[in-house]
Write a protein that holds these residues in place. Structure first.
Motif, mmCIF file in Angstrom:
data_model
loop_
_atom_site.group_PDB
_atom_site.id
_atom_site.type_symbol
_atom_site.label_atom_id
_atom_site.label_comp_id
_atom_site.label_asym_id
_atom_site.label_seq_id
_atom_site.Cartn_x
_atom_site.Cartn_y
_atom_site.Cartn_z
ATOM 1 N N LYS A 96 0.827 -1.206 0.000
ATOM 2 C CA LYS A 96 0.000 0.000 0.000
ATOM 3 C C LYS A 96 0.863 1.258 0.000
ATOM 4 O O LYS A 96 0.588 2.223 -0.724
ATOM 5 N N GLN A 97 1.920 1.256 0.797
ATOM 6 C CA GLN A 97 2.819 2.413 0.835
ATOM 7 C C GLN A 97 3.492 2.638 -0.509
ATOM 8 O O GLN A 97 3.608 3.777 -0.980
ATOM 9 N N GLU A 98 3.948 1.558 -1.143
ATOM 10 C CA GLU A 98 4.599 1.696 -2.444
ATOM 11 C C GLU A 98 3.606 2.139 -3.506
ATOM 12 O O GLU A 98 3.951 2.910 -4.419
ATOM 13 N N TRP A 99 2.370 1.699 -3.412
ATOM 14 C CA TRP A 99 1.329 2.141 -4.347
ATOM 15 C C TRP A 99 1.070 3.640 -4.193
ATOM 16 O O TRP A 99 0.914 4.365 -5.183
ATOM 17 N N LYS A 100 1.032 4.116 -2.961
ATOM 18 C CA LYS A 100 0.824 5.541 -2.727
ATOM 19 C C LYS A 100 1.989 6.365 -3.271
ATOM 20 O O LYS A 100 1.776 7.447 -3.839
ATOM 21 N N ARG A 101 3.212 5.857 -3.109
ATOM 22 C CA ARG A 101 4.370 6.551 -3.685
ATOM 23 C C ARG A 101 4.279 6.596 -5.204
ATOM 24 O O ARG A 101 4.606 7.611 -5.828
ATOM 25 N N LEU A 102 3.837 5.499 -5.789
ATOM 26 C CA LEU A 102 3.707 5.446 -7.241
ATOM 27 C C LEU A 102 2.664 6.435 -7.732
ATOM 28 O O LEU A 102 2.888 7.158 -8.720
ATOM 29 N N VAL A 103 1.531 6.501 -7.060
ATOM 30 C CA VAL A 103 0.471 7.442 -7.452
ATOM 31 C C VAL A 103 0.920 8.887 -7.266
ATOM 32 O O VAL A 103 0.669 9.752 -8.112
ATOM 33 N N LYS A 104 1.624 9.132 -6.161
ATOM 34 C CA LYS A 104 2.103 10.484 -5.899
ATOM 35 C C LYS A 104 3.111 10.931 -6.949
ATOM 36 O O LYS A 104 3.037 12.070 -7.457
ATOM 37 N N SER A 105 4.054 10.063 -7.287
ATOM 38 C CA SER A 105 5.037 10.419 -8.316
ATOM 39 C C SER A 105 4.365 10.582 -9.672
ATOM 40 O O SER A 105 4.757 11.442 -10.467
ATOM 41 N N GLY A 106 3.323 9.791 -9.938
ATOM 42 C CA GLY A 106 2.590 9.949 -11.187
ATOM 43 C C GLY A 106 1.871 11.281 -11.267
ATOM 44 O O GLY A 106 1.828 11.919 -12.331
ATOM 45 N N LYS A 107 1.293 11.726 -10.150
ATOM 46 C CA LYS A 107 0.627 13.032 -10.129
ATOM 47 C C LYS A 107 1.621 14.160 -10.372
ATOM 48 O O LYS A 107 1.328 15.115 -11.095
ATOM 49 N N ILE A 108 2.806 14.043 -9.762
ATOM 50 C CA ILE A 108 3.817 15.097 -9.943
ATOM 51 C C ILE A 108 4.263 15.167 -11.400
ATOM 52 O O ILE A 108 4.368 16.263 -11.984
ATOM 53 N N ARG A 109 4.504 14.020 -12.017
ATOM 54 C CA ARG A 109 4.907 14.022 -13.430
ATOM 55 C C ARG A 109 3.789 14.544 -14.322
ATOM 56 O O ARG A 109 4.047 15.244 -15.302
ATOM 57 N N PHE A 110 2.561 14.204 -13.985
ATOM 58 C CA PHE A 110 1.427 14.676 -14.785
ATOM 59 C C PHE A 110 1.280 16.193 -14.689
ATOM 60 O O PHE A 110 0.990 16.865 -15.689
ATOM 61 N N CYS A 111 1.479 16.737 -13.501
ATOM 62 C CA CYS A 111 1.379 18.197 -13.320
ATOM 63 C C CYS A 111 2.519 18.937 -14.042
ATOM 64 O O CYS A 111 2.319 20.046 -14.547
ATOM 65 N N ARG A 112 3.689 18.305 -14.063
ATOM 66 C CA ARG A 112 4.826 18.962 -14.748
ATOM 67 C C ARG A 112 4.601 19.077 -16.247
ATOM 68 O O ARG A 112 5.136 19.977 -16.895
ATOM 69 N N ILE A 113 3.816 18.168 -16.801
ATOM 70 C CA ILE A 113 3.532 18.234 -18.238
ATOM 71 C C ILE A 113 2.776 19.511 -18.576
ATOM 72 O O ILE A 113 3.067 20.190 -19.564
ATOM 73 N N PHE A 114 1.803 19.878 -17.749
ATOM 74 C CA PHE A 114 1.010 21.077 -18.008
ATOM 75 C C PHE A 114 1.747 22.353 -17.618
ATOM 76 O O PHE A 114 1.435 23.444 -18.103
ATOM 77 N N GLU A 115 2.717 22.225 -16.685
ATOM 78 C CA GLU A 115 3.488 23.398 -16.307
ATOM 79 C C GLU A 115 4.389 23.873 -17.442
ATOM 80 O O GLU A 115 4.736 25.037 -17.537
ATOM 81 N N ARG A 116 4.806 22.969 -18.296
ATOM 82 C CA ARG A 116 5.649 23.332 -19.413
ATOM 83 C C ARG A 116 4.848 24.123 -20.447
ATOM 84 O O ARG A 116 5.326 24.986 -21.129
#
Length: 434
Positions: free
Chosen positions: A414-434
């Motif tokens: 569960k902890q690793e899944w949350k880390r994966l989702v969190k890192s995915g959200k950060i990468r997704f947000c960086r796409i729109f920031e560009r």
């Protein structure tokens, strides 16, 4: 309709149902179960196993030997769904069999299904044996069961299973016309055979339906299930005994009506106590200090924690100043820390074992009962058609819902899944920031 008409069970279809000839409610329920349940179960199972593979493949999870078994288990379950659930559902709804469209698929489908199902069962057995040895002999077992060792064991087990089921590749044949089947099996067996993918001859049909069926039930069902059940009972009993010993060794510290607020900065600690009369049996927690200096006891200058006495204030000074030093309040004792670390794999194993028994045992019993039945009444045929789809759905749940079992019972997963989702959200947000 003559309800006392007897029909040989070998002539009965349990997949592509046709309920127009009778008005039995069991047949209608089975008919709609085939059209409602398998498709959502297939979608959930595919995505769930893909997510499990992604999470278990991350570097942090691969350091644990248990994750190697679960990684292979997720891949094996996905193969079982693609080669078992998908073709059976298509055949039950449309009447189209994939094995009739390809010579290679005709020879390999049952080979892959038998191998993947057996591999999943043996993986759970190996996982149980590993946890049992880690419980009984933790020091030796941790040296032995490394991720590399688990990988070698899984690959060896897979190779043995594939080799033991390889006879299925040569036991089925894609016939060119019905006349070949009629010449090979005669008029008596011709109605029970599917065209064009059928057994290669009468001898292999007898071996596959009788001898090999018994071997599969014993080697890949009853024996592993017995080992899994006995192993989990032993692990649970050992955990209960260790918990009782742990409670005796580290009794719960009780401080009545204390409101202790610590403000730890670098090397200072300022406890604040209530002015109400209290009864303190042990000294309050102290602040750790880091010693980086080299000395006789610390030649390499590595950081280490040491504890200092707490200066007390007020009327409680005389009550606690001579008490021995204790650990930090939030610091877990060593034995208890190892118990907490092992809690997640053990809890996950118990959950998976219970779910495996509930979902797999009915199908095994159904297969055994079918082999003992000769003829059935028409009403009993409808009941068996309903029973077949129910036990198949339970078996497919064992392949499709393991991701949710990992998420609910596995803290590390569960902890690793949350880390994966969190890192995915950060990468997704960086796409729109560009």
């Amino acid at each position: 309709m003559d309800t006392f008409k007897m029909v040989d069970i070998a002539y009965i279809t349990f997949y592509n149902l046709n309920c127009t000839d009778n008005n039995y409610i069991e047949c209608k329920i089975a008919y709609w179960l085939w059209r409602i349940v398998p498709i959502p179960l297939l979608v959930v199972g595919i995505f769930g196993n893909v997510f499990s593979v992604i999470v278990l493949s991350r570097p942090r999870m691969r350091k644990n030997s248990t994750s190697i078994y679960l990684l292979f288990l997720a891949a094996s379950d996905m193969v079982s769904l693609l080669f078992g659930l998908l073709p059976d559902t298509v055949y039950s709804i449309t009447g189209v069999r994939f094995v009739d469209r390809s010579k290679i698929y005709c020879r390999t489908r049952l080979w892959v299904i038998h191998s993947s199902v057996a591999f999943s069962v043996l993986l759970l057995t190996l996982l149980t044996l590993e946890r049992l040895l880690l419980t009984k002999a933790p020091i030796r077992a941790r040296r032995l069961f490394t991720p590399k060792t688990s990988l070698v064991v899984c690959m060896t087990t897979l190779f043995v299973i594939i080799l033991s089921n390889s006879h299925i590749v040569y036991g089925f044949k894609h016939y060119l016309n019905k006349q070949e089947i009629l010449e090979e099996f005669g008029k008596d067996l011709y109605p029970v055979l599917h065209f064009p993918c059928a057994y290669v001859n009468k001898t292999y049909r007898a071996f596959y339906t009788r001898t090999w069926g018994v071997i599969v039930l014993l080697v890949f069902n009853f024996i592993p299930a017995t080992i899994i059940l006995i192993g989990n009972v032993t692990i649970a009993a050992d955990i209960i005994l260790r918990k009782k010993r742990l409670n005796k060794t580290y009794p719960t510290l009780h401080i009545s009506t204390v409101n202790l607020q610590q403000s730890c900065r670098s090397r200072t600690c300022s406890p604040v106590l209530n002015t109400e009369p209290i009864s303190i049996q042990r000294i309050p927690p102290v602040c750790p200090q880091i010693d980086n200096q080299k000395g006789t006891n610390n030649p390499e200058g590595t950081p280490r924690t040491k504890y200092t006495k707490v200066k007390t204030v007020g009327q409680h000074n005389n009550e606690i100043k001579n008490q021995p030093l204790t650990r930090l309040k939030n610091q877990t004792p060593p034995a208890k820390a190892s118990k907490v670390k092992a809690r997640s794999p053990s809890r996950m194993l118990f959950t998976m074992t219970i779910f495996f028994m509930v979902t797999s045992f009915p199908y095994t019993c159904c297969v055994v009962l079918k082999s003992q039945i000769g003829e059935l009444k028409e009403r009993d045929i409808s009941r068996w058609q309903l029973l077949t789809i129910v036990v198949l759905i339970l078996g497919w749940c064992n392949n499709a819902l393991n991701f949710f079992l990992y998420f609910v019972s596995g803290t590390l997963f569960k902890q690793e899944w949350k880390r994966l989702v969190k890192s995915g959200k950060i990468r997704f947000c960086r796409i729109f920031e560009r």
